[in-house]
Design an enzyme around this catalytic site. Sequence first.
Site, mmCIF file in Angstrom:
data_model
loop_
_atom_site.group_PDB
_atom_site.id
_atom_site.type_symbol
_atom_site.label_atom_id
_atom_site.label_comp_id
_atom_site.label_asym_id
_atom_site.label_seq_id
_atom_site.Cartn_x
_atom_site.Cartn_y
_atom_site.Cartn_z
ATOM 1 N N ASP A 60 23.468 -101.739 37.218
ATOM 2 C CA ASP A 60 24.684 -102.668 36.864
ATOM 3 C C ASP A 60 25.043 -102.337 35.439
ATOM 4 O O ASP A 60 24.490 -101.263 34.812
ATOM 5 C CB ASP A 60 24.244 -104.122 37.054
ATOM 6 C CG ASP A 60 23.147 -104.344 36.271
ATOM 7 O OD1 ASP A 60 22.883 -103.610 35.221
ATOM 8 O OD2 ASP A 60 22.418 -105.240 36.711
ATOM 9 N N ASP A 234 23.752 -106.992 47.212
ATOM 10 C CA ASP A 234 22.699 -107.047 46.481
ATOM 11 C C ASP A 234 22.077 -108.358 46.162
ATOM 12 O O ASP A 234 22.996 -109.359 45.883
ATOM 13 C CB ASP A 234 22.802 -106.357 45.115
ATOM 14 C CG ASP A 234 23.340 -107.287 44.249
ATOM 15 O OD1 ASP A 234 24.544 -107.344 43.972
ATOM 16 O OD2 ASP A 234 22.651 -107.708 43.249
ATOM 17 N N CYS A 272 9.359 -108.416 64.841
ATOM 18 C CA CYS A 272 9.530 -107.773 63.469
ATOM 19 C C CYS A 272 8.835 -106.571 63.450
ATOM 20 O O CYS A 272 7.691 -106.652 63.838
ATOM 21 C CB CYS A 272 9.225 -108.669 62.244
ATOM 22 S SG CYS A 272 9.337 -107.810 60.659
ATOM 23 N N CYS A 274 8.009 -104.599 60.911
ATOM 24 C CA CYS A 274 7.539 -104.287 59.229
ATOM 25 C C CYS A 274 5.844 -104.141 59.690
ATOM 26 O O CYS A 274 5.285 -104.565 60.477
ATOM 27 C CB CYS A 274 7.913 -105.374 58.351
ATOM 28 S SG CYS A 274 6.858 -106.883 58.310
ATOM 29 N N CYS A 277 3.951 -107.602 59.807
ATOM 30 C CA CYS A 277 4.024 -108.166 61.200
ATOM 31 C C CYS A 277 3.284 -107.303 62.427
ATOM 32 O O CYS A 277 2.523 -107.652 63.207
ATOM 33 C CB CYS A 277 5.363 -108.531 61.732
ATOM 34 S SG CYS A 277 6.121 -109.757 60.517
ATOM 35 N N HIS A 304 7.985 -107.991 54.421
ATOM 36 C CA HIS A 304 8.717 -108.524 55.434
ATOM 37 C C HIS A 304 10.071 -109.159 55.185
ATOM 38 O O HIS A 304 10.992 -108.712 56.080
ATOM 39 C CB HIS A 304 7.731 -109.758 56.029
ATOM 40 C CG HIS A 304 8.562 -110.581 57.114
ATOM 41 N ND1 HIS A 304 8.538 -110.397 58.341
ATOM 42 C CD2 HIS A 304 9.430 -111.876 56.879
ATOM 43 C CE1 HIS A 304 9.268 -110.927 58.800
ATOM 44 N NE2 HIS A 304 9.706 -112.011 58.063
HETATM 45 ZN ZN LIG Z 1 7.473 -108.667 59.452
#
Ligand SMILES: [Zn+2]
Length: 360
Positions: A60, A234, A272, A274, A277, A304
């Site tokens: 920025d 963002d 999920c 990720c 998880c 996550h």
């Molecule tokens: Zn997750």
Amino acid sequence: MPVGTQGTLKGLLPEQLKRLGCNIMLGNTYHLGNRPGPELMKKAGGLHEFMSWDRNLLTDSGGFQMVSLLKLAKITEEGVEFQSPHDETMMLLTPERSIEIQNALGADIIMQLDDVVSSLVSGPRVEEAMHRTVRWLDRCLKAHSRPHDQNLFPIVQGGLNANLRRQCAEELVKRDVPGFAIGGLSGGEEKHAFWKMVTLSTDVLPKEKPRYLMGVGFPEDLVVCAALGCDMFDCVFPTRTARFGTALVPTGQLNLKNNKFATDFRPIDENCPCSTCKEYKYTRAYLHTIVTYESVACQLLTIHNIAYQLNLMLSIHESIKQDKFPEFIKDFFKKLYPKENYPKWAEESLSSVNVHLRER
Ligand SMILES: [Zn+2]
């Protein structure tokens, strides 16, 4: 785009972000420009090298951080005057200086210095800031020394005034720039005013260039604003909310501090992908025990939440390619509001682009 401050995301390493499939992140010029500073950054070979990140970066202008962080910031035609947080001397961030710092940092996308006013301010100050933003854009374009490898984005301002915002967007598109940002929103204004300003900006900005809506990152906002024509976002929301012990899921948010999770041995979200998880299968009960006490909990939740946001954007992208975006939007909102008590602004804004949440 996840938001990093000192060249790192709070609680996450660049390599962890890569593993999540993140292709672009944001660095704050205000923090990086002060310490380590542009001279050292040049020596380091730029921000990519400095933080070992071989993917895309956006920086920025530094102006927004100053105006929001420093009470003493004063805006003149020359630039933003502010007191150094380190030695209390007065410093000046001009459009030229902002670009000089960003050229040294070397991000793939850099932002013009704009005159930011809160979206809750109205009256002549908004008009002044809009015109000044256009004048500062021209100074930024002139100062830009790396147009061949850094993309400078101008920013649409104009507060909540439709005429000013349209006028600003029309002025910006006269310049030969690679993409555009919509700024000055998501600052506590009414959602109705928010989406109106977004949609009238994207109406003017060219479709074939990226349109970046700054500071927006609530999952519903991402879905609605993508429908209104925005491509990039963002927000610190997924990382900040992780620090408060909140996990993002398709049905909304799980506040893991809540006692009901003490005996819940499911992962945050069974679907999920990720590592929190799927790979390591940390349970809600375990996370409940450590959230807000242990920094590793923050890391597990940040992973996550970033994965959730990235997957949401990926799903939006895929559904658009397959020409199934309206169906995707309806499913998304139905999961979030099973009783179909949709927020009025979401229904209205989506109707304006022919997506009717109650029609199956
Ligand atoms: Zn997750």
